[in-house]
Design a protein around this motif. Structure first.
Motif, PDB file in Angstrom:
ATOM      1  N   LYS A 112       0.825  -1.207   0.000  1.00 44.46           N
ATOM      2  CA  LYS A 112       0.000   0.000   0.000  1.00 44.46           C
ATOM      3  C   LYS A 112       0.862   1.262   0.000  1.00 44.46           C
ATOM      4  CE  LYS A 112      -4.029  -1.919   2.208  1.00 44.46           C
ATOM      5  NZ  LYS A 112      -4.933  -1.439   1.170  1.00 44.46           N
ATOM      6  N   SER A 113       2.172   1.091  -0.136  1.00 43.56           N
ATOM      7  CA  SER A 113       3.128   2.209  -0.123  1.00 43.56           C
ATOM      8  C   SER A 113       3.007   3.046   1.148  1.00 43.56           C
ATOM      9  CB  SER A 113       2.956   3.083  -1.366  1.00 43.56           C
ATOM     10  OG  SER A 113       3.193   2.325  -2.523  1.00 43.56           O
ATOM     11  N   VAL A 114       2.803   2.358   2.261  1.00 43.24           N
ATOM     12  CA  VAL A 114       2.690   3.022   3.552  1.00 43.24           C
ATOM     13  C   VAL A 114       4.069   3.055   4.198  1.00 43.24           C
ATOM     14  CG1 VAL A 114       1.717   2.819   5.881  1.00 43.24           C
ATOM     15  CG2 VAL A 114       0.311   2.304   3.880  1.00 43.24           C
ATOM     16  N   SER A 115       4.485   4.225   4.632  1.00 42.88           N
ATOM     17  CA  SER A 115       5.739   4.298   5.373  1.00 42.88           C
ATOM     18  C   SER A 115       5.429   4.021   6.846  1.00 42.88           C
ATOM     19  CB  SER A 115       6.410   5.656   5.197  1.00 42.88           C
ATOM     20  OG  SER A 115       5.574   6.679   5.654  1.00 42.88           O
ATOM     21  N   TYR A 116       6.367   3.386   7.519  1.00 42.39           N
ATOM     22  CA  TYR A 116       6.156   3.022   8.913  1.00 42.39           C
ATOM     23  C   TYR A 116       7.488   3.014   9.634  1.00 42.39           C
ATOM     24  CZ  TYR A 116       7.290  -1.477   6.737  1.00 42.39           C
ATOM     25  OH  TYR A 116       7.880  -2.480   6.002  1.00 42.39           O
ATOM     26  N   GLU A 117       7.394   3.174  10.941  1.00 41.46           N
ATOM     27  CA  GLU A 117       8.563   3.081  11.811  1.00 41.46           C
ATOM     28  C   GLU A 117       8.608   1.650  12.339  1.00 41.46           C
ATOM     29  OE1 GLU A 117       9.730   4.649  16.201  1.00 41.46           O
ATOM     30  OE2 GLU A 117       8.808   6.096  14.843  1.00 41.46           O
ATOM     31  N   ASP A 118       9.706   0.959  12.104  1.00 39.64           N
ATOM     32  CA  ASP A 118       9.848  -0.437  12.484  1.00 39.64           C
ATOM     33  C   ASP A 118      10.888  -0.545  13.599  1.00 39.64           C
ATOM     34  OD1 ASP A 118       9.955  -3.184  12.638  1.00 39.64           O
ATOM     35  OD2 ASP A 118      10.865  -3.463  10.664  1.00 39.64           O
ATOM     36  N   THR A 119      10.458  -0.998  14.764  1.00 42.81           N
ATOM     37  CA  THR A 119      11.347  -1.188  15.900  1.00 42.81           C
ATOM     38  C   THR A 119      11.556  -2.674  16.112  1.00 42.81           C
ATOM     39  OG1 THR A 119      10.538   0.839  16.931  1.00 42.81           O
ATOM     40  CG2 THR A 119      11.675  -0.732  18.356  1.00 42.81           C
ATOM     41  N   ASP A 120      12.787  -3.126  15.955  1.00 44.42           N
ATOM     42  CA  ASP A 120      13.143  -4.531  16.149  1.00 44.42           C
ATOM     43  C   ASP A 120      13.405  -4.756  17.637  1.00 44.42           C
ATOM     44  OD1 ASP A 120      14.445  -7.024  16.369  1.00 44.42           O
ATOM     45  OD2 ASP A 120      15.335  -6.827  14.378  1.00 44.42           O
ATOM     46  N   VAL A 121      12.502  -5.480  18.293  1.00 39.86           N
ATOM     47  CA  VAL A 121      12.620  -5.665  19.737  1.00 39.86           C
ATOM     48  C   VAL A 121      13.709  -6.665  20.117  1.00 39.86           C
ATOM     49  CG1 VAL A 121      10.261  -4.937  20.203  1.00 39.86           C
ATOM     50  CG2 VAL A 121      10.745  -7.364  19.837  1.00 39.86           C
ATOM     51  N   ASP A 122      14.243  -7.411  19.155  1.00 45.21           N
ATOM     52  CA  ASP A 122      15.396  -8.275  19.441  1.00 45.21           C
ATOM     53  C   ASP A 122      16.674  -7.454  19.508  1.00 45.21           C
ATOM     54  OD1 ASP A 122      14.140 -10.685  19.762  1.00 45.21           O
ATOM     55  OD2 ASP A 122      14.439 -11.331  17.695  1.00 45.21           O
ATOM     56  N   ARG A 123      16.776  -6.457  18.680  1.00 46.89           N
ATOM     57  CA  ARG A 123      17.969  -5.598  18.671  1.00 46.89           C
ATOM     58  C   ARG A 123      17.962  -4.587  19.803  1.00 46.89           C
ATOM     59  NH1 ARG A 123      19.997  -4.511  12.592  1.00 46.89           N
ATOM     60  NH2 ARG A 123      19.664  -6.624  11.859  1.00 46.89           N
ATOM     61  N   ASP A 124      16.771  -4.239  20.275  1.00 51.16           N
ATOM     62  CA  ASP A 124      16.628  -3.257  21.348  1.00 51.16           C
ATOM     63  C   ASP A 124      15.621  -3.798  22.364  1.00 51.16           C
ATOM     64  OD1 ASP A 124      16.483  -1.054  22.971  1.00 51.16           O
ATOM     65  OD2 ASP A 124      15.987   0.355  21.365  1.00 51.16           O
ATOM     66  N   PRO A 125      16.074  -4.708  23.255  1.00 51.86           N
ATOM     67  CA  PRO A 125      15.165  -5.369  24.191  1.00 51.86           C
ATOM     68  C   PRO A 125      14.354  -4.408  25.073  1.00 51.86           C
ATOM     69  CG  PRO A 125      17.290  -6.470  24.189  1.00 51.86           C
ATOM     70  CD  PRO A 125      17.442  -5.211  23.380  1.00 51.86           C
ATOM     71  N   ALA A 126      14.874  -3.243  25.365  1.00 53.65           N
ATOM     72  CA  ALA A 126      14.122  -2.279  26.171  1.00 53.65           C
ATOM     73  C   ALA A 126      12.837  -1.875  25.455  1.00 53.65           C
ATOM     74  CB  ALA A 126      14.970  -1.048  26.473  1.00 53.65           C
ATOM     75  N   GLN A 127      12.862  -1.921  24.125  1.00 54.41           N
ATOM     76  CA  GLN A 127      11.680  -1.552  23.362  1.00 54.41           C
ATOM     77  C   GLN A 127      10.561  -2.595  23.498  1.00 54.41           C
ATOM     78  OE1 GLN A 127      10.868   1.318  21.805  1.00 54.41           O
ATOM     79  NE2 GLN A 127      12.728   2.058  22.793  1.00 54.41           N
ATOM     80  N   ARG A 128      10.916  -3.826  23.841  1.00 54.55           N
ATOM     81  CA  ARG A 128       9.881  -4.845  24.073  1.00 54.55           C
ATOM     82  C   ARG A 128       9.010  -4.431  25.263  1.00 54.55           C
ATOM     83  NH1 ARG A 128       8.830 -10.089  22.397  1.00 54.55           N
ATOM     84  NH2 ARG A 128      10.823 -10.250  21.320  1.00 54.55           N
ATOM     85  N   GLN A 129       9.639  -3.879  26.295  1.00 56.93           N
ATOM     86  CA  GLN A 129       8.879  -3.389  27.448  1.00 56.93           C
ATOM     87  C   GLN A 129       7.989  -2.219  27.046  1.00 56.93           C
ATOM     88  OE1 GLN A 129      12.061  -2.812  30.384  1.00 56.93           O
ATOM     89  NE2 GLN A 129      10.916  -4.272  31.656  1.00 56.93           N
ATOM     90  N   VAL A 130       8.520  -1.319  26.231  1.00 55.85           N
ATOM     91  CA  VAL A 130       7.731  -0.189  25.748  1.00 55.85           C
ATOM     92  C   VAL A 130       6.517  -0.717  24.980  1.00 55.85           C
ATOM     93  CG1 VAL A 130       7.727   1.801  24.189  1.00 55.85           C
ATOM     94  CG2 VAL A 130       9.692   1.382  25.682  1.00 55.85           C
ATOM     95  N   MET A 131       6.750  -1.693  24.100  1.00 51.91           N
ATOM     96  CA  MET A 131       5.679  -2.297  23.309  1.00 51.91           C
ATOM     97  C   MET A 131       4.605  -2.883  24.223  1.00 51.91           C
ATOM     98  SD  MET A 131       5.930  -5.675  20.865  1.00 51.91           S
ATOM     99  CE  MET A 131       6.032  -6.810  22.263  1.00 51.91           C
ATOM    100  N   GLN A 132       5.020  -3.624  25.234  1.00 52.07           N
ATOM    101  CA  GLN A 132       4.069  -4.256  26.145  1.00 52.07           C
ATOM    102  C   GLN A 132       3.264  -3.224  26.917  1.00 52.07           C
ATOM    103  OE1 GLN A 132       6.692  -6.834  28.339  1.00 52.07           O
ATOM    104  NE2 GLN A 132       6.470  -8.499  26.861  1.00 52.07           N
TER     105      GLN A 132
END
Length: 86
Positions: free
Chosen positions: A25-45
């Motif tokens: 759909k040609s949608v731009s998005y911000e992709d956060t890899d939670v394996d590369r930045d484990p602190a972001q997994r907590q943010v996601m949760q």
């Protein structure tokens, strides 16, 4: 266009499917890899209340995962959320 954020891992097939749909759909998005930045997994949760990937947010609203994204597409609601109908 809407602000789209994804929390993913590189090896997750559902993450790949979700990104493939957004890319089609040609949608731009911000992709956060939670394996590369484990602190972001907590943010996601904290943001979405779930621990599985992908977790997708459109305009700060938690959509859920890949299944929910495709359900929105089948229902004809995804384009509306993405602002494609504007």
């Amino acid at each position: 266009m809407a602000k789209v954020e994804l929390y993913t891992t590189a090896w997750c097939p559902f993450c790949i499917r979700a990104k493939r749909l957004l890319d089609s759909k040609s949608v731009s998005y911000e992709d956060t890899d939670v394996d590369r930045d484990p602190a972001q997994r907590q943010v996601m949760q904290q943001r979405g209340g779930a621990h599985t990937v992908p977790q997708i947010f459109i305009n700060e609203h938690p959509i859920g995962g890949c299944d929910e994204l495709y359900a929105l597409e089948r229902a004809g609601e995804l384009d509306v959320l993405l602002g494609a109908s504007e």
